[in-house]
Motif scaffolding. Structure first.
Motif, PDB file in Angstrom:
ATOM      1  N   ASP A  25      -1.114   5.875   6.183  1.00  0.00           N
ATOM      2  CA  ASP A  25      -0.738   5.113   5.266  1.00  0.00           C
ATOM      3  C   ASP A  25       0.568   4.911   4.520  1.00  0.00           C
ATOM      4  O   ASP A  25       0.993   6.283   4.280  1.00  0.00           O
ATOM      5  CB  ASP A  25      -2.057   5.357   4.190  1.00  0.00           C
ATOM      6  N   ILE A  26       0.988   3.887   4.206  1.00  0.00           N
ATOM      7  CA  ILE A  26       2.014   3.593   3.452  1.00  0.00           C
ATOM      8  C   ILE A  26       2.110   3.924   2.132  1.00  0.00           C
ATOM      9  O   ILE A  26       1.046   3.176   1.407  1.00  0.00           O
ATOM     10  CB  ILE A  26       2.689   2.109   3.827  1.00  0.00           C
ATOM     11  N   PRO A  27       2.756   4.904   1.465  1.00  0.00           N
ATOM     12  CA  PRO A  27       2.619   5.145   0.129  1.00  0.00           C
ATOM     13  C   PRO A  27       2.731   3.782  -0.860  1.00  0.00           C
ATOM     14  O   PRO A  27       3.588   2.995  -0.638  1.00  0.00           O
ATOM     15  CB  PRO A  27       3.637   6.034  -0.235  1.00  0.00           C
ATOM     16  N   ARG A  28       2.035   3.799  -1.934  1.00  0.00           N
ATOM     17  CA  ARG A  28       2.275   2.603  -2.783  1.00  0.00           C
ATOM     18  C   ARG A  28       3.704   2.753  -3.451  1.00  0.00           C
ATOM     19  O   ARG A  28       4.115   1.603  -3.616  1.00  0.00           O
ATOM     20  CB  ARG A  28       0.957   2.558  -3.845  1.00  0.00           C
ATOM     21  N   GLN A  29       4.010   3.839  -3.691  1.00  0.00           N
ATOM     22  CA  GLN A  29       5.368   4.073  -4.263  1.00  0.00           C
ATOM     23  C   GLN A  29       6.402   4.923  -3.404  1.00  0.00           C
ATOM     24  O   GLN A  29       5.773   5.832  -2.798  1.00  0.00           O
ATOM     25  CB  GLN A  29       5.484   4.788  -5.651  1.00  0.00           C
ATOM     26  N   PRO A  30       7.290   4.827  -3.317  1.00  0.00           N
ATOM     27  CA  PRO A  30       8.270   5.586  -2.570  1.00  0.00           C
ATOM     28  C   PRO A  30       8.221   7.317  -3.103  1.00  0.00           C
ATOM     29  O   PRO A  30       7.877   7.344  -4.176  1.00  0.00           O
ATOM     30  CB  PRO A  30       9.795   5.013  -2.679  1.00  0.00           C
TER      31      PRO A  30
ATOM     32  N   VAL B 172       9.596   4.261   2.024  1.00  0.00           N
ATOM     33  CA  VAL B 172       8.560   5.160   1.757  1.00  0.00           C
ATOM     34  C   VAL B 172       9.127   6.525   1.297  1.00  0.00           C
ATOM     35  O   VAL B 172       8.401   7.298   0.670  1.00  0.00           O
ATOM     36  CB  VAL B 172       8.030   5.384   3.428  1.00  0.00           C
ATOM     37  N   PHE B 173      10.397   6.963   1.488  1.00  0.00           N
ATOM     38  CA  PHE B 173      10.940   8.183   0.853  1.00  0.00           C
ATOM     39  C   PHE B 173      12.213   7.860   0.376  1.00  0.00           C
ATOM     40  O   PHE B 173      13.088   6.842   0.903  1.00  0.00           O
ATOM     41  CB  PHE B 173      11.078   9.292   2.140  1.00  0.00           C
TER      42      PHE B 173
ATOM     43  N   LEU C 135      10.417   2.352   6.327  1.00  0.00           N
ATOM     44  CA  LEU C 135       9.445   2.407   7.692  1.00  0.00           C
ATOM     45  C   LEU C 135       9.917   1.082   8.593  1.00  0.00           C
ATOM     46  O   LEU C 135       9.322   0.078   7.973  1.00  0.00           O
ATOM     47  CB  LEU C 135       8.114   2.352   7.096  1.00  0.00           C
TER      48      LEU C 135
ATOM     49  N   VAL D 207       3.065   9.018   6.559  1.00  0.00           N
ATOM     50  CA  VAL D 207       3.301   7.421   6.884  1.00  0.00           C
ATOM     51  C   VAL D 207       2.693   6.940   7.854  1.00  0.00           C
ATOM     52  O   VAL D 207       2.321   5.539   7.996  1.00  0.00           O
ATOM     53  CB  VAL D 207       4.760   7.066   6.659  1.00  0.00           C
TER      54      VAL D 207
ATOM     55  N   PRO E 145       8.918  -1.276   4.379  1.00  0.00           N
ATOM     56  CA  PRO E 145       8.727  -0.710   3.195  1.00  0.00           C
ATOM     57  C   PRO E 145       9.575   0.588   2.772  1.00  0.00           C
ATOM     58  O   PRO E 145       9.789   1.528   3.853  1.00  0.00           O
ATOM     59  CB  PRO E 145       7.154  -0.194   3.150  1.00  0.00           C
TER      60      PRO E 145
END
Length: 145
Positions: free
Chosen positions: A137-142, A60-61, A83, A134, A58
């Motif tokens: 939890d993995i963000p839904r959107q970067p 993430v940023f 990630l 992170v 994913p």
């Protein structure tokens, strides 16, 4: 990141940024015609000896950051951070380029607490907050950093 929520970073000197030394994630620039996802896999192989499978990693940023170079010019760096969770740390640095061998002066797994209390310089301000985010939890959107 490892299963403990620690992040792996390199200590790297940027010659083109007035010899600034920062702790950075593994990674690098895109080659011609390459996607960010393809670069992720190539760079992790070159810098850590990791062969990533076809799993999803994913995003993430992200950020776009201008840098003033040693010659006075400006470089706009377009960065994406994926990630990759690892269960092991069997790294190999044998595929480092000559420049990477010369300019990389350390590597380390960093805990959130170490990041929070360190006087070292990192690629992002308050990196500990990003790592903590992170690891939970993995963000839904970067997230733009």
């Amino acid at each position: 990141m490892n299963r403990n929520g620690d992040i792996f970073l390199f200590r790297f000197t940027f010659e083109w940024l007035n010899e600034e030394t920062l702790w950075i994630t593994p990674g690098g620039g895109l080659e011609e015609g390459e996607t960010f996802e393809e670069a992720l896999k190539r760079e992790l192989y070159e810098e850590l000896g990791l062969e990533l499978g076809e799993d999803e990693y994913p995003l993430v940023f992200f950020r776009q950051k201008p840098f003033t170079m040693r010659n006075g010019g400006t470089l706009l760096s377009v960065e994406k951070y994926f990630l990759v969770r690892l269960d092991h740390a069997d790294f190999s640095f044998e595929h480092f380029s000559d420049d990477e061998k010369r300019l990389t002066t350390g590597h380390k797994w960093w805990s959130v607490e170490e990041l929070k209390t360190s006087s070292e310089h990192f690629f992002a301000e308050e990196l500990w907050k990003l790592v903590e985010m992170v690891s939970k939890d993995i963000p839904r959107q970067p997230v733009e950093i």
